[in-house]
Write an enzyme that holds these catalytic residues in place. Structure first.
Site, PDB file in Angstrom:
ATOM      1  N   MET A 189      52.324  18.312  16.108  1.00 56.00           N
ATOM      2  CA  MET A 189      52.298  17.266  15.078  1.00 56.00           C
ATOM      3  C   MET A 189      52.138  15.945  15.813  1.00 56.00           C
ATOM      4  SD  MET A 189      55.281  18.989  12.772  1.00 56.00           S
ATOM      5  CE  MET A 189      55.799  20.004  14.154  1.00 56.00           C
ATOM      6  N   MET A 209      56.512  16.825  18.161  1.00 54.25           N
ATOM      7  CA  MET A 209      56.347  15.648  17.282  1.00 54.25           C
ATOM      8  C   MET A 209      56.294  14.374  18.118  1.00 54.25           C
ATOM      9  SD  MET A 209      59.031  16.545  14.261  1.00 54.25           S
ATOM     10  CE  MET A 209      59.078  18.170  13.497  1.00 54.25           C
ATOM     11  N   HIS A 241      53.295  24.184  17.678  1.00 51.22           N
ATOM     12  CA  HIS A 241      52.806  23.437  16.519  1.00 51.22           C
ATOM     13  C   HIS A 241      52.768  21.954  16.880  1.00 51.22           C
ATOM     14  CE1 HIS A 241      53.771  22.202  12.043  1.00 51.22           C
ATOM     15  NE2 HIS A 241      52.575  21.798  12.431  1.00 51.22           N
ATOM     16  N   ASP A 278      55.108  27.263   6.964  1.00 55.36           N
ATOM     17  CA  ASP A 278      56.059  26.458   7.732  1.00 55.36           C
ATOM     18  C   ASP A 278      56.736  25.441   6.824  1.00 55.36           C
ATOM     19  OD1 ASP A 278      57.485  25.213   9.694  1.00 55.36           O
ATOM     20  OD2 ASP A 278      55.747  24.492  10.830  1.00 55.36           O
ATOM     21  N   ASP A 303      58.074  23.095  17.787  1.00 55.28           N
ATOM     22  CA  ASP A 303      57.568  21.933  17.052  1.00 55.28           C
ATOM     23  C   ASP A 303      57.484  20.693  17.933  1.00 55.28           C
ATOM     24  OD1 ASP A 303      57.139  22.859  14.332  1.00 55.28           O
ATOM     25  OD2 ASP A 303      59.294  23.179  14.239  1.00 55.28           O
ATOM     26  N   HIS A 323      58.634  29.584  17.430  1.00 55.77           N
ATOM     27  CA  HIS A 323      57.843  28.450  16.954  1.00 55.77           C
ATOM     28  C   HIS A 323      58.393  27.155  17.559  1.00 55.77           C
ATOM     29  CE1 HIS A 323      55.280  26.470  13.871  1.00 55.77           C
ATOM     30  NE2 HIS A 323      56.262  25.587  13.774  1.00 55.77           N
ATOM     31  N   MET A 336      51.557  24.205   5.469  1.00 54.89           N
ATOM     32  CA  MET A 336      52.847  23.506   5.479  1.00 54.89           C
ATOM     33  C   MET A 336      53.409  23.475   4.060  1.00 54.89           C
ATOM     34  SD  MET A 336      53.358  22.552   8.648  1.00 54.89           S
ATOM     35  CE  MET A 336      54.908  21.718   8.258  1.00 54.89           C
ATOM     36  N   SER A 376      61.975  28.473  14.212  1.00 55.91           N
ATOM     37  CA  SER A 376      61.613  27.162  14.762  1.00 55.91           C
ATOM     38  C   SER A 376      62.795  26.606  15.543  1.00 55.91           C
ATOM     39  CB  SER A 376      61.258  26.192  13.641  1.00 55.91           C
ATOM     40  OG  SER A 376      61.311  24.872  14.148  1.00 55.91           O
TER      41      SER A 376
HETATM   42  C1  DX5 Z   1      58.536  20.718  10.086  1.00 57.34           C
HETATM   43  C2  DX5 Z   1      58.396  21.765  11.172  1.00 57.34           C
HETATM   44  C3  DX5 Z   1      58.994  23.065  10.805  1.00 57.34           C
HETATM   45  C4  DX5 Z   1      60.468  22.995  10.568  1.00 57.34           C
HETATM   46  C5  DX5 Z   1      60.905  24.109   9.688  1.00 57.34           C
HETATM   47  O1  DX5 Z   1      57.819  19.604  10.405  1.00 57.34           O
HETATM   48  O2  DX5 Z   1      57.034  21.984  11.480  1.00 57.34           O
HETATM   49  O3  DX5 Z   1      58.675  24.080  11.770  1.00 57.34           O
HETATM   50  O4  DX5 Z   1      61.211  23.041  11.753  1.00 57.34           O
HETATM   51  O5  DX5 Z   1      62.247  23.933   9.439  1.00 57.34           O
HETATM   52  P1  DX5 Z   1      62.937  24.536   8.151  1.00 57.34           P
HETATM   53  O6  DX5 Z   1      62.746  26.027   8.206  1.00 57.34           O
HETATM   54  O7  DX5 Z   1      64.344  24.124   8.299  1.00 57.34           O
HETATM   55  O8  DX5 Z   1      62.251  23.946   6.950  1.00 57.34           O
HETATM   56 ZN    ZN Z   2      56.384  23.787  12.661  1.00 55.62          ZN
END
Ligand code: DX5
Ligand code: ZN
Length: 229
Positions: A72, A41, A70, A176, A39, A37, A141, A12
């Site tokens: 969010m 947000m 991903h 994740d 993320d 990956h 998750m 990620s």
């Molecule tokens: C959390 C993200 C993850 C996160 C994972 O909201 O969706 O992808 O970056 O990070 P680690 O591996 O540090 O938990």
């Molecule tokens: Zn993620």
């Protein structure tokens, strides 16, 4: 994207150097990452903000393999086309992000991407039965989404139940949150094949010194493969 259940490590970039995404993506791929990956947000669905489709499009040329986006964010639907246009191979939306997940999944496939469905730790598998034929990936998750570096929540029973529900369907189970060489065997044994890891991949390395990325990826992979059911 051919389907198989071999272990895939998906770093990620939430844990990467935000000023160097292109080089970071190339570095983790060169060090053995299978997918990258990404993320997204929005500060609304989750209490953190990262970036949007323009950044995904900028990252895309630096990734040779699968770009796993991903989302969010809520709402999701108005932005699906833009993320598909950015070059995402997989677009994952959250079951909790709105009342019309069925429409969202249709729209993702309609835009030409593989459809992923993410479930927060507190969400059960009850609604999954109606959605299984619409998804290419289910993301379980194992932290509450929003931040990297959080403590892993052991949801092995949920993963095992999901694996049984999926049966022979060509659907990836992605995990994740909090994946490390210690936690990877738990989820691999329960049936996961795609392991997202942020802090556990990027710790100790940099684009100038990427060898630790390779060692970290190899350690997670070895631990998961030894346990895979
Ligand atoms: C959390 C993200 C993850 C996160 C994972 O909201 O969706 O992808 O970056 O990070 P680690 O591996 O540090 O938990
Ligand atoms: Zn993620």
């Amino acid at each position: 994207m051919a389907f198989d259940r071999s272990i895939k490590i998906a770093p990620s970039i939430l844990a990467a150097d935000f000023a160097n995404f292109g080089a970071e993506c190339a570095a983790v791929e060169a060090q053995g990452a299978d997918w990258v990956h990404v993320d997204v947000m929005d500060g609304h669905f989750v209490p953190n903000i990262t970036f949007g489709p323009a950044t995904c499009a900028a990252i895309r040329p630096h990734i040779k393999g699968v770009m796993d986006v991903h989302l969010m964010i809520a709402p999701v639907d108005p932005y699906i086309e833009a993320f598909a246009q950015s070059g995402a191979d997989v677009i994952t939306a959250h079951l909790e992000a709105g009342p019309h997940i069925h429409r969202t999944l249709q729209a993702i496939r309609g835009a030409g991407a593989k459809a992923g469905l993410a479930l927060n730790p507190g969400t059960g598998l009850g609604d999954m039965a109606h959605l299984l034929d619409m998804v290419d990936l289910v993301c379980v998750m194992t932290v509450n989404p929003g931040f990297g570096g959080q403590k892993f929540i052991d949801l092995s029973a949920k993963i095992r139940d999901l694996r049984a529900m999926i049966g022979d369907r060509p659907i990836h189970i992605e995990i994740d949150g909090g994946v490390t060489p210690i936690t990877a065997p738990l989820v691999a044994e329960a049936g996961a094949d795609v392991l997202v890891a942020g802090s556990a991949v990027f710790k100790g390395g940099s684009v100038c010194d990427p060898a630790p990325y390779g060692a970290n990826i190899a350690a997670i992979r070895a631990a998961a493969e030894a346990a895979q059911s």
